[in-house]
Scaffold this motif. Structure first.
Motif, PDB file in Angstrom:
ATOM      1  N   ARG A   1       6.206   4.170   4.715  1.00  0.00           N
ATOM      2  CA  ARG A   1       6.751   3.844   6.040  1.00  0.00           C
ATOM      3  C   ARG A   1       8.098   3.124   5.900  1.00  0.00           C
ATOM      4  O   ARG A   1       9.066   3.444   6.601  1.00  0.00           O
TER       5      ARG A   1
ATOM      6  N   GLU B   1       0.683   9.749   8.424  1.00  0.00           N
ATOM      7  CA  GLU B   1      -0.296   8.759   8.880  1.00  0.00           C
ATOM      8  C   GLU B   1      -1.365   9.410   9.753  1.00  0.00           C
ATOM      9  O   GLU B   1      -2.557   9.175   9.576  1.00  0.00           O
TER      10      GLU B   1
ATOM     11  N   GLN C   1      -1.401  10.467  -4.431  1.00  0.00           N
ATOM     12  CA  GLN C   1      -2.232  10.872  -3.296  1.00  0.00           C
ATOM     13  C   GLN C   1      -2.675  12.334  -3.388  1.00  0.00           C
ATOM     14  O   GLN C   1      -3.322  12.839  -2.476  1.00  0.00           O
TER      15      GLN C   1
ATOM     16  N   GLY D   1      -3.028   7.008   1.727  1.00  0.00           N
ATOM     17  CA  GLY D   1      -4.064   6.003   1.904  1.00  0.00           C
ATOM     18  C   GLY D   1      -3.539   4.580   1.879  1.00  0.00           C
ATOM     19  O   GLY D   1      -2.349   4.329   1.681  1.00  0.00           O
ATOM     20  N   GLN D   2      -4.453   3.662   2.053  1.00  0.00           N
ATOM     21  CA  GLN D   2      -4.139   2.232   1.992  1.00  0.00           C
ATOM     22  C   GLN D   2      -4.215   1.704   0.562  1.00  0.00           C
ATOM     23  O   GLN D   2      -3.811   0.577   0.308  1.00  0.00           O
ATOM     24  N   GLN D   3      -4.748   2.495  -0.351  1.00  0.00           N
ATOM     25  CA  GLN D   3      -4.907   2.080  -1.746  1.00  0.00           C
ATOM     26  C   GLN D   3      -4.234   3.088  -2.667  1.00  0.00           C
ATOM     27  O   GLN D   3      -4.206   4.280  -2.377  1.00  0.00           O
TER      28      GLN D   3
ATOM     29  N   SER E   1       0.850  -1.186   0.000  1.00  0.00           N
ATOM     30  CA  SER E   1       0.000   0.000   0.000  1.00  0.00           C
ATOM     31  C   SER E   1       0.891   1.244   0.000  1.00  0.00           C
ATOM     32  O   SER E   1       2.069   1.176   0.386  1.00  0.00           O
TER      33      SER E   1
ATOM     34  N   HIS F   1      -3.753  11.414   7.711  1.00  0.00           N
ATOM     35  CA  HIS F   1      -4.358  10.634   6.624  1.00  0.00           C
ATOM     36  C   HIS F   1      -3.987  11.196   5.250  1.00  0.00           C
ATOM     37  O   HIS F   1      -4.835  11.319   4.367  1.00  0.00           O
TER      38      HIS F   1
ATOM     39  N   LEU G   1       0.848   3.701   2.025  1.00  0.00           N
ATOM     40  CA  LEU G   1       1.277   3.975   3.403  1.00  0.00           C
ATOM     41  C   LEU G   1       2.407   3.046   3.816  1.00  0.00           C
ATOM     42  O   LEU G   1       3.410   3.492   4.387  1.00  0.00           O
ATOM     43  N   ARG G   2       2.284   1.758   3.511  1.00  0.00           N
ATOM     44  CA  ARG G   2       3.334   0.802   3.883  1.00  0.00           C
ATOM     45  C   ARG G   2       4.643   1.109   3.152  1.00  0.00           C
ATOM     46  O   ARG G   2       5.718   1.081   3.751  1.00  0.00           O
TER      47      ARG G   2
END
Length: 155
Positions: free
Chosen positions: A11, A94, A66, A100-102, A5, A97, A7-8
């Protein structure tokens, strides 16, 4: 290939950037304070340079995907300059927000509307090819910077 994702990915790269900053700082202490070895600067500096370029590339991809504001994108890029600030920025992203996760431009996502979005969407549609292109780009920038060398102080 499974694509992490946004976000991952952010990170991971922000943490790697901070870790390589640590290696470089330890290397500088060994070279300039204890005067024991230059190896830490050579290895830590090279690793940090490569990960710094990967961090910049990741920030640009997230800026496009994003829809970060220019201020957010420039803060992301600037956070890589002082040691360890990418960790603060990753937590801020994070918390607020901002990632995102997608992937917005991923398979089944929104249609790209600009040239940067089309490039990113193509990379996301073929993640293995996108990764290879990104790694080749990172290697090319690293090679150019190695050839150019550090700035030479004027005497």
């Amino acid at each position: 290939m499974h694509l992490p994702s946004p976000l991952r990915l952010f990170r991971i790269v922000a943490t790697a950037e901070a870790v390589t900053w640590t290696l470089l700082v330890v290397g500088m202490v060994l070279k300039y304070v204890t005067k024991t070895t230059e190896l830490g600067v050579r290895v830590g500096g090279m690793l940090h340079g490569v990960v710094f370029i990967a961090y910049v590339l990741t920030c640009v991809a997230l800026w496009v995907d994003q829809r970060w504001s220019p201020r957010t994108a420039l803060t992301a890029l600037a956070s890589a300059i002082p040691p360890w600030l990418t960790l603060w920025f990753e937590r801020r992203v994070e918390r607020d927000h901002l990632v995102g996760q997608q992937w917005r431009l991923g398979t089944g996502g929104q249609r790209p509307a600009s040239a940067p979005e089309r490039v990113l969407a193509a990379a996301l549609a073929r993640p293995l090819l996108g990764l290879v292109v990104a790694l080749v780009g990172i290697a090319a920038v690293t090679a150019v910077l190695l050839v150019v060398g550090p700035p030479v102080p004027k005497s």
